[in-house]
Design a protein around this motif. Structure first.
Motif, PDB file in Angstrom:
ATOM      1  N   ARG A  14       0.835  -1.217   0.000  1.00  0.00           N
ATOM      2  CA  ARG A  14       0.000   0.000   0.000  1.00  0.00           C
ATOM      3  C   ARG A  14       0.861   1.255   0.000  1.00  0.00           C
ATOM      4  NH1 ARG A  14      -5.236  -1.570  -1.128  1.00  0.00           N
ATOM      5  NH2 ARG A  14      -5.396  -3.703  -0.349  1.00  0.00           N
ATOM      6  N   CYS A  15       0.236   2.372  -0.307  1.00  0.00           N
ATOM      7  CA  CYS A  15       0.881   3.682  -0.387  1.00  0.00           C
ATOM      8  C   CYS A  15       1.526   4.054   0.953  1.00  0.00           C
ATOM      9  CB  CYS A  15      -0.177   4.712  -0.773  1.00  0.00           C
ATOM     10  SG  CYS A  15       0.342   6.424  -0.671  1.00  0.00           S
ATOM     11  N   GLY A  16       2.740   4.586   0.914  1.00  0.00           N
ATOM     12  CA  GLY A  16       3.463   4.963   2.112  1.00  0.00           C
ATOM     13  C   GLY A  16       2.984   6.254   2.741  1.00  0.00           C
ATOM     14  N   VAL A  17       2.142   7.010   2.062  1.00  0.00           N
ATOM     15  CA  VAL A  17       1.634   8.268   2.600  1.00  0.00           C
ATOM     16  C   VAL A  17       0.313   8.042   3.327  1.00  0.00           C
ATOM     17  CG1 VAL A  17       0.806  10.582   1.993  1.00  0.00           C
ATOM     18  CG2 VAL A  17       2.815   9.619   0.838  1.00  0.00           C
ATOM     19  N   CYS A  18      -0.643   7.357   2.670  1.00  0.00           N
ATOM     20  CA  CYS A  18      -1.973   7.181   3.262  1.00  0.00           C
ATOM     21  C   CYS A  18      -2.213   5.754   3.767  1.00  0.00           C
ATOM     22  CB  CYS A  18      -3.058   7.550   2.249  1.00  0.00           C
ATOM     23  SG  CYS A  18      -3.179   6.412   0.853  1.00  0.00           S
ATOM     24  N   SER A  19      -1.385   4.810   3.397  1.00  0.00           N
ATOM     25  CA  SER A  19      -1.512   3.391   3.789  1.00  0.00           C
ATOM     26  C   SER A  19      -2.776   2.731   3.254  1.00  0.00           C
ATOM     27  CB  SER A  19      -1.483   3.227   5.320  1.00  0.00           C
ATOM     28  OG  SER A  19      -0.271   3.713   5.827  1.00  0.00           O
ATOM     29  N   ARG A  33      -0.055   7.008  -9.762  1.00  0.00           N
ATOM     30  CA  ARG A  33      -0.430   7.762  -8.558  1.00  0.00           C
ATOM     31  C   ARG A  33      -1.336   6.927  -7.664  1.00  0.00           C
ATOM     32  NH1 ARG A  33      -1.803  12.714  -8.542  1.00  0.00           N
ATOM     33  NH2 ARG A  33      -0.508  13.230 -10.313  1.00  0.00           N
ATOM     34  N   CYS A  34      -1.458   7.371  -6.423  1.00  0.00           N
ATOM     35  CA  CYS A  34      -2.268   6.648  -5.444  1.00  0.00           C
ATOM     36  C   CYS A  34      -3.754   6.850  -5.734  1.00  0.00           C
ATOM     37  CB  CYS A  34      -1.934   7.132  -4.034  1.00  0.00           C
ATOM     38  SG  CYS A  34      -2.920   6.345  -2.742  1.00  0.00           S
ATOM     39  N   ASP A  35      -4.511   5.755  -5.732  1.00  0.00           N
ATOM     40  CA  ASP A  35      -5.956   5.832  -5.965  1.00  0.00           C
ATOM     41  C   ASP A  35      -6.686   6.498  -4.809  1.00  0.00           C
ATOM     42  OD1 ASP A  35      -5.601   4.452  -8.336  1.00  0.00           O
ATOM     43  OD2 ASP A  35      -5.956   2.493  -7.398  1.00  0.00           O
ATOM     44  N   HIS A  36      -6.099   6.457  -3.619  1.00  0.00           N
ATOM     45  CA  HIS A  36      -6.783   6.967  -2.429  1.00  0.00           C
ATOM     46  C   HIS A  36      -6.451   8.424  -2.127  1.00  0.00           C
ATOM     47  CE1 HIS A  36      -7.725   7.232   1.962  1.00  0.00           C
ATOM     48  NE2 HIS A  36      -8.791   6.579   1.545  1.00  0.00           N
ATOM     49  N   CYS A  37      -5.141   8.766  -2.039  1.00  0.00           N
ATOM     50  CA  CYS A  37      -4.743  10.121  -1.635  1.00  0.00           C
ATOM     51  C   CYS A  37      -4.204  10.955  -2.799  1.00  0.00           C
ATOM     52  CB  CYS A  37      -3.706  10.074  -0.517  1.00  0.00           C
ATOM     53  SG  CYS A  37      -2.085   9.469  -1.032  1.00  0.00           S
ATOM     54  N   GLY A  38      -3.976  10.335  -3.955  1.00  0.00           N
ATOM     55  CA  GLY A  38      -3.507  11.093  -5.109  1.00  0.00           C
ATOM     56  C   GLY A  38      -2.002  11.332  -5.138  1.00  0.00           C
TER      57      GLY A  38
HETATM   58 ZN   LIG Z   1      -1.950   7.202  -0.865  1.00  0.00          ZN
END
Ligand SMILES: [Zn+2]
Length: 125
Positions: A14-19, A33-38
């Protein structure tokens, strides 16, 4: 701020910014890019870092078997089976650990906003 946040997210891919958002589009291929936080996933690049660490780890763990098997006092069929098992372990560990290592290094980069080093524009006079 804890270093464990991006590492825990990396274990789940998972993304390291939003998990939350998924890192990978397919095997070892990151999404743009991240699907959740962009979060833009093109801002960082792990290059061959994951392959370096995983390759050396596997070599340290399995190299002794590659050296011991030829001199072992065992039947040739057992040696062939042993080589097959060690080769399977080498390939299996590489496929299992490469995405984890890439996700860990990439998440640490984006979490800490690490960038490639640049020379300053102004030279001292
Ligand atoms: Zn993210």
């Amino acid at each position: 701020m804890s270093v464990s946040v991006p590492l825990k997210a990396a274990l789940r891919g998972r993304c390291g910014v939003c998990s939350q958002g998924k890192l990978f589009d397919r095997f070892l291929k990151l999404k743009s890019r991240c699907d959740h936080c962009g979060q833009d996933f093109t801002v960082a690049d792990t290059a061959d870092g994951p392959a370096f660490f995983v390759g050396f780890f596997i070599m340290i763990i399995l190299a002794p078997f590659y050296f011991i098997l030829p001199v072992a006092q065992i039947p040739i069929l057992a040696k062939v089976f042993g080589y097959g098992a060690v080769l399977a372990a080498t390939i299996g560990l590489a496929y299992w650990l490469l995405p984890l290592a890439k996700a860990a290094l990439f998440n640490l980069q984006i979490y800490h906003r690490a960038e490639q080093a640049r020379f300053e524009d102004h030279a001292p006079n």
